[in-house]
Scaffold this motif. Structure first.
Motif, short mmCIF file in Angstrom:
data_model
loop_
_atom_site.label_atom_id
_atom_site.label_comp_id
_atom_site.label_asym_id
_atom_site.label_seq_id
_atom_site.Cartn_x
_atom_site.Cartn_y
_atom_site.Cartn_z
N THR A 42 2.01 -4.24 -8.18
CA THR A 42 1.87 -5.56 -7.56
C THR A 42 2.81 -5.70 -6.37
O THR A 42 2.43 -6.25 -5.32
CB THR A 42 2.14 -6.66 -8.60
OG1 THR A 42 1.12 -6.60 -9.60
CG2 THR A 42 2.13 -8.05 -7.97
N ASP A 163 -5.68 -7.23 -7.34
CA ASP A 163 -4.61 -6.99 -8.33
C ASP A 163 -5.14 -7.28 -9.74
O ASP A 163 -5.19 -8.43 -10.15
CB ASP A 163 -3.39 -7.86 -8.04
CG ASP A 163 -2.17 -7.39 -8.81
OD1 ASP A 163 -2.30 -6.46 -9.63
OD2 ASP A 163 -1.09 -7.96 -8.59
N GLU A 164 -5.54 -6.25 -10.43
CA GLU A 164 -6.09 -6.37 -11.79
C GLU A 164 -7.05 -7.55 -11.91
O GLU A 164 -6.88 -8.43 -12.76
CB GLU A 164 -4.94 -6.51 -12.81
CG GLU A 164 -3.91 -5.43 -12.60
CD GLU A 164 -3.21 -5.00 -13.87
OE1 GLU A 164 -3.82 -5.15 -14.95
OE2 GLU A 164 -2.10 -4.51 -13.78
MG LIG Z 1 1.24 -6.20 -11.51
#
Ligand SMILES: [Mg+2]
Ligand SMILES: Nc1ncnc2c1ncn2[C@@H]1O[C@H](COP(=O)(O)OP(=O)(O)OP(=O)(O)O)[C@@H](O)[C@H]1O
Length: 353
Positions: A42, A163-164
């Motif tokens: 991240t 991000d995910e």
């Molecule tokens: Mg992360």
């Protein structure tokens, strides 16, 4: 070049969490950042987006330098040519679907008619054409995620950062949405970084995978290359199921385990001495035991467990020193005496860590 990152360092409280990383992503390429929790995925994405200021390094997006510690260039996030989808979607609940998606265009002070047209197109693309006026509070998780994707693509960015994005969706919706994201990314031909800690997602979605550990890059390569030829034990375990055999490598590059089984590899070994032979479950062949001396790249064993997976079986086979997993469509009963064999091209030696 879609994205270029050179010598990137980001520290928190004096401790580097992104530690001198370099990589380049070609136009239209999708690269996954894969690694365990806390490895810096991240943070890397946030540095590219301009949400964090790195200590050193240089970042270029679509040929434009957006950060350069040496020359002091720092381009504001809204002036970087990117779209980003967060794990939490970050949809504003007090705004309609339309206003959520329109936001990046309003920030860029686009004319109302253009906003109308572009938001309409982005919502069509993600299958939410009929949802313009819906309050964002009246959306399912999957629909919120689509709104987040529409908002990320509405200003036609050169780069998408995910991000995910699927981690809050249930398994079925996740599979479907993953395929849709890939399709959309191909159609838009937009360079994309996709953060995940799900190996299946990384293997199935990516042109290349970048494996991170402790703020550093362990390996960057195609899913096939990373699966078949991991640089080290860490990468081998992060990407796909792995069978390891403790062996001692001799000066000629062959290896034996202490039961006397011989392992040959088609690849240059990392040196002589203690090592581990890696063979993937789909690369171990299972067959009946012909008896007698087996020769190299063969192991005797007993079937300890058989699971029918639909179309193939997953076996656990107990050999003298290890109990590897084996995938095969051939049928063997539990307790059957079998021989496992493998090709030298499917066996690689890795140093113990
Ligand atoms: Mg992360
Ligand atoms: N604002 C912050 N202040 C201090 N430390 C931080 C901050 N943000 C992140 N960290 C630390 O930096 C490291 C990397 O965090 P990061 O969020 O990049 O990891 P990640 O790879 O995305 O993990 P995850 O898979 O859990 O999301 C972690 O040790 C984290 O605790």
């Amino acid at each position: 070049m879609g994205i270029s990152v050179k010598g990137l360092v980001k520290q928190y409280a004096g401790k580097p969490v992104v530690d001198h990383i370099d990589f380049e992503i070609a136009d239209g390429e999708l690269v996954s950042l894969l690694g365990p929790s806390g490895c810096g995925k991240t943070t890397t994405l946030r540095c590219i987006a301009g949400l964090e200021t790195p200590e050193s390094g240089r970042i270029a997006i679509d040929g434009e330098v957006v950060f350069d510690a040496d020359s002091g260039v720092v381009v504001e996030p809204y002036h970087r040519n990117i779209g980003m989808v967060f794990q939490s979607y970050a949809i504003w609940p007090h705004m309609t679907v339309f206003e959520n998606v329109a936001f990046p265009l309003r920030v860029r002070r686009m004319a109302a008619a253009d906003i109308e047209r572009r938001v309409g197109r982005a919502l069509e693309r993600v299958g939410l054409g009929a949802f313009h006026d819906r309050s964002s509070q009246q959306l399912s998780g999957g629909q919120q995620q689509r709104v987040a994707v529409a908002r990320a693509i509405v200003h036609e960015p050169a780069v998408l950062l995910f991000d995910e994005p699927l981690s809050n969706l249930d398994a079925r919706l996740r599979d479907q949405t993953r395929a849709e994201i890939r399709q959309l990314q191909r159609e838009l031909r937009v360079s994309t970084i996709y953060v995940t800690h799900d190996q299946t997602e990384a293997l199935s979605l990516s042109d290349r995978i970048l494996v991170m550990h402790d703020g550093r890059i362990r390996q960057l390569g195609t899913p096939e290359a990373i699966y078949a030829r991991p640089n080290d034990m860490f990468v081998a375990e992060v990407v796909g199921a792995a069978n390891f055999f403790d062996v001692t490598v001799d000066d000629r590059g062959a290896a034996t385990d202490t039961s006397g089984a011989t392992f040959h590899t088609a690849f240059a070994p990392p040196g002589s001495g203690p090592a581990r032979a890696l063979i993937r479950p789909d690369k171990l062949l299972i067959g009946p035991d012909p008896g007698g001396d087996l020769g190299p790249n063969r192991l005797r064993g007993t079937v300890r467990q058989r699971l029918f997976m639909g179309g193939y079986y997953e076996y656990v086979v107990e050999t003298r020193l290890a109990s590897p997993r084996v995938l095969s469509s051939a049928e063997f009963a539990e307790k059957a005496q079998v021989v496992l064999s493998f090709d030298s091209g499917d066996c690689i030696f890795l140093l113990k860590e």
